[in-house]
Structures are given as C-alpha cells and as structure tokens.
Scaffold this active site. Structure first.
Site, PDB file in Angstrom:
ATOM      1  N   THR A 136      39.919 -29.716  12.025  1.00  0.00           N
ATOM      2  CA  THR A 136      39.903 -29.960  13.471  1.00  0.00           C
ATOM      3  C   THR A 136      40.900 -31.083  13.776  1.00  0.00           C
ATOM      4  O   THR A 136      42.077 -30.823  13.966  1.00  0.00           O
ATOM      5  CB  THR A 136      38.483 -30.295  13.966  1.00  0.00           C
ATOM      6  OG1 THR A 136      37.922 -31.330  13.153  1.00  0.00           O
ATOM      7  CG2 THR A 136      37.582 -29.060  13.911  1.00  0.00           C
ATOM      8  N   LYS A 157      36.605 -30.919   5.045  1.00  0.00           N
ATOM      9  CA  LYS A 157      37.265 -31.334   6.271  1.00  0.00           C
ATOM     10  C   LYS A 157      36.420 -32.437   6.889  1.00  0.00           C
ATOM     11  O   LYS A 157      35.204 -32.497   6.724  1.00  0.00           O
ATOM     12  CB  LYS A 157      37.439 -30.166   7.244  1.00  0.00           C
ATOM     13  CG  LYS A 157      36.182 -29.547   7.793  1.00  0.00           C
ATOM     14  CD  LYS A 157      35.517 -30.249   8.959  1.00  0.00           C
ATOM     15  CE  LYS A 157      36.487 -30.481  10.094  1.00  0.00           C
ATOM     16  NZ  LYS A 157      35.794 -31.223  11.218  1.00  0.00           N
ATOM     17  N   THR A 168      32.311 -35.153  11.806  1.00  0.00           N
ATOM     18  CA  THR A 168      31.878 -33.784  11.564  1.00  0.00           C
ATOM     19  C   THR A 168      32.536 -33.439  10.221  1.00  0.00           C
ATOM     20  O   THR A 168      33.729 -33.463  10.149  1.00  0.00           O
ATOM     21  CB  THR A 168      32.470 -32.973  12.693  1.00  0.00           C
ATOM     22  OG1 THR A 168      31.948 -33.555  13.821  1.00  0.00           O
ATOM     23  CG2 THR A 168      32.192 -31.523  12.581  1.00  0.00           C
ATOM     24  N   GLU A 246      40.018 -40.619  12.226  1.00  0.00           N
ATOM     25  CA  GLU A 246      40.824 -40.348  13.406  1.00  0.00           C
ATOM     26  C   GLU A 246      41.589 -41.593  13.870  1.00  0.00           C
ATOM     27  O   GLU A 246      40.995 -42.614  14.233  1.00  0.00           O
ATOM     28  CB  GLU A 246      39.938 -39.818  14.532  1.00  0.00           C
ATOM     29  CG  GLU A 246      39.428 -38.426  14.231  1.00  0.00           C
ATOM     30  CD  GLU A 246      38.372 -37.942  15.188  1.00  0.00           C
ATOM     31  OE1 GLU A 246      38.162 -36.722  15.245  1.00  0.00           O
ATOM     32  OE2 GLU A 246      37.740 -38.769  15.865  1.00  0.00           O
ATOM     33  N   ASN A 376      39.737 -38.981  20.841  1.00  0.00           N
ATOM     34  CA  ASN A 376      38.402 -38.567  21.260  1.00  0.00           C
ATOM     35  C   ASN A 376      38.243 -38.474  22.764  1.00  0.00           C
ATOM     36  O   ASN A 376      37.342 -37.784  23.253  1.00  0.00           O
ATOM     37  CB  ASN A 376      37.350 -39.489  20.646  1.00  0.00           C
ATOM     38  CG  ASN A 376      37.130 -39.176  19.184  1.00  0.00           C
ATOM     39  OD1 ASN A 376      36.436 -38.220  18.854  1.00  0.00           O
ATOM     40  ND2 ASN A 376      37.761 -39.941  18.305  1.00  0.00           N
ATOM     41  N   THR A 381      40.167 -31.349  25.965  1.00  0.00           N
ATOM     42  CA  THR A 381      41.235 -30.996  26.910  1.00  0.00           C
ATOM     43  C   THR A 381      42.559 -30.776  26.219  1.00  0.00           C
ATOM     44  O   THR A 381      43.508 -30.338  26.851  1.00  0.00           O
ATOM     45  CB  THR A 381      41.398 -32.094  27.982  1.00  0.00           C
ATOM     46  OG1 THR A 381      41.632 -33.348  27.317  1.00  0.00           O
ATOM     47  CG2 THR A 381      40.156 -32.190  28.825  1.00  0.00           C
TER      48      THR A 381
END
Length: 381
Positions: A136, A157, A168, A246, A376, A381
């Site tokens: 992702t 992942k 996740t 991230e 995040n 979007t």
C-alpha cells in the site's frame, strides 16, 4: 520464497491481487483489534484444521467494517482459488489491506483473477510480483530468508498502522520443514513476540494484521534449530517494516539492559520507541535525552534514577560512533557530539542500562516526519 511456493500478483494503481499456492500445515497470529476484517475472521476459521493449500490477498481495500457483505466477499475470494485448485474453500486463506469501510470491488478482483492465476510460477519475478501486489504505502517490497539444510522464506508488507500486538501489516512465511500445526503455532507466537510485536511506527494497530506460517513437511529439523531460523526471518521482516515507516528517514532501536525482567525490558523499550516526542527528536537530530527518560518513567516498569544512557549512530548498518549521554543518572553534556552523530546516521540506537536485574529487551521504530502527516492526510484521496 519463490523456491518454496508458486505465486504471482498484479498491481494496478492502488489495487492489487496476489495468489500463493502453498500446501502444508499452517499456523497464524492475528490482530488484537476488536474490529477484525472479515478476511481475518475467515482465515482464522479456515486454518483451524491446521492445513491450507493456498492464499489469496488483495490490496487497496481492507474489507474491514463491511458487515455481512464483507464476509461473503472474503469467502468468495477463497472460493475463486479453491475452484482452481480443486479443493474445498476452507483450505484457502484470505488477506486484505487498504482503506477501511468500503466494500470490495469484487468485479475488479474476479476480472483479474484468471490473469494472476495463469502467471503462477516459482521464479524470483513471481515472488516480486506477489510482494508488490500486497503493498500500500510501502516504499519497497520486503523479503527475508534463512537457509541451512532446511529453508524458511517470508514476504511482508507494512509501513503505517504499525504497533505492538500485531502491527497495517501482512506477513506470509513458508518452510520446507516438517511440523504439525500445533507446534508451528507455538513457535510462531514466540517468534512474533521477539519481532513483529517489538516494532512500532505510529501507535496504531490495524484491523487486518496477519502472520501466516506454512510448513510443506519435506524435511525433518529439530524444534530449536527451526525456531532460531524463524526468529531470524521474522525479525528481519519486522525491521524492514520499521525502516519503511511512512515518511521515515531513520530507523530507531531502543535497547534496555539489566531491567527487573525480560518482560519489563521489552515493555519499556516499546514505550520509548513509540513516544512521538522521541520520534520527532530523532527526526530533528535533537539528542533530547530528557524525552527518553520521561517516556521510560511512564512506561509502568521499575526504573532507576542512576541509569546509564548512550546513543549509537549507524549508517547503512555500519556503526559510526557511540556517545554517552547519561552516566549514573547524571547528564554528561555530550549533546553536541550526539547531534553530529545523528546527522550522519540513518539508524539510531539508544541503550539504557537500568541496573536492576538481568532482563534485556528491545524495540524498533522510526522517526516521525512531515511526510507521515502528508501521506496519511491524503490516504483516501
């Protein structure tokens, strides 16, 4: 991985679909979040008999908080693969990752299934295709392997919504060793304790977290030797997840030695590495060790004001320098040196000596950056 199974996958924009054919004994560890994805619920049901023949996974949609339809869709995904393998639906595991609260686009999944299945193979390119299909916000695919006279290989992942008690993340681990499901489960729980449950990116535990271990049963190996290899693979994968947090620029390791117990050492390390104040300080190359002391103080473990604290800097796995920050509870005024070390490093380790007992533990995490907020804030979007 490709040496042990047949696999393949595709990734189209945010959506992905992957398949693994992997007949053998199976064990799993799953999210502690009370809102479990139907994919988790279905897989927990299907592996109760201790055996699977395949895994089907999608990315881009978590199939979480999707009610009865989500459960039906997870079962349908299993059915797609079961029909191809000429087996029952209960022999298939299913996994999902992505946005919560949106129904799966089953038309997309079913229309791509034949293409993915037709491309199954046991080459490196097949493993890479599968790894990419489940990504992702990951910046890179994640693999680990261990090889002696038996093999263990894994793929995972994860980059966000990562926190102890399953972080996740999805992880699939395969071996040619021979073990029954009960033995696998016990060893997997131990390996997860020292790996996936010792990392934190952002303090969030996902609805979809899953680790599956599949044993093909082709060779005999002692339990101790196998567990050592399994721990190695799981920790390798866990560290890759933490490094890929991230927006992260630095991997953080917190090591606590001589705590009252091993349990307290791990608990304290997880608390420190999860502190947003510690994480932002590392991002800013600010050796503000007071934040480490403060987070350790609210961790709930026994502490000692006469502790020692030092910082180690690494660049691409190579140690740059070691700096003592606190000795016997007194700051040494080495912040200037520490800052220069942090500026040159992409991995920072804090070692805390509590001088209370024989308990040692660790935790991995990453810094908290502007990019984490951007990624995040724009996720759907």
């Amino acid at each position: 991985m490709h040496e042990l199974v047949k696999c393949n996958g595709i990734k189209e924009g945010k959506n992905g679909l992957g398949i693994v054919v992997c007949e053998g004994s199976v064990a799993g560890v799953f999210t502690q979040n009370k809102f479990k994805s139907p994919s988790v619920v279905v897989t927990e049901e299907h592996i109760k008999n201790g055996f699977i023949e395949g895994i089907i996974a999608n990315s881009g949609n978590a199939n979480a908080f999707t009610g009865k339809q989500g459960y039906k869709d997870a079962k349908r995904m299993c059915q797609l693969l079961a029909e191809k393998l000429k087996t029952n639906t209960e022999s298939i595991a299913v996994a999902s990752t992505g946005v919560i609260g949106i129904q799966l686009d089953m038309e997309w999944i079913e229309s791509r299934f034949e293409k993915v299945y037709a491309g199954l193979g046991n080459k490196e390119e097949n493993a890479l295709a599968f790894a990419k299909s489940i990504m992702t916000t990951d910046r890179f695919p994640k693999f680990a392997k261990y090889k002696e006279d038996f093999k263990i290989a894994g793929v995972c992942k994860g980059a966000g919504m990562i926190h102890p008690n399953m972080a996740t993340m999805l992880a699939f681990i395969f071996t040619d060793a021979k073990f029954e499901a009960g033995e696998l489960k016990e060893m997997l729980r131990t390996a997860v304790k020292y790996s996936f449950n010792a990392i934190s990116v952002d303090g969030d535990t996902s609805t979809n977290d899953m680790v599956l271990l599949v044993a093909k049963g082709e060779c005999e190996v002692s339990r101790d030797r196998f567990l050592n290899g399994l721990k190695d693979v799981c920790l390798n994968l866990a560290k890759q997840i933490a490094r890929d947090g991230e927006g992260a620029t630095k991997l953080i390791k917190v090591t606590i030695v001589n705590a009252k117990s091993e349990e307290e050492a791990f608990k304290g390390a997880r608390t420190v590495v999860s502190s947003n104040l510690v994480k932002t300080a590392v991002f800013g190359n600010d050796p503000n060790w007071g934040r480490i002391i403060a987070s350790l103080g609210y961790s709930g473990i026994d502490v000692n004001e006469e502790l020692d604290l030092k910082l180690l800097g690494y660049r691409d796995g190579h140690k740059i320098e070691e700096v003592e920050l606190v000795k016997n509870g007194v700051g040494l005024g080495n912040e200037g040196i520490a800052r220069r070390v942090m500026e040159k490093s992409n991995e920072i380790e804090f070692i805390i000596n509590l001088k209370l007992g024989n308990g040692n533990g660790y935790a991995y995490g990453c810094d908290l950056t502007y990019d984490y907020v951007r990624i995040n804030s724009e996720y759907t979007t």
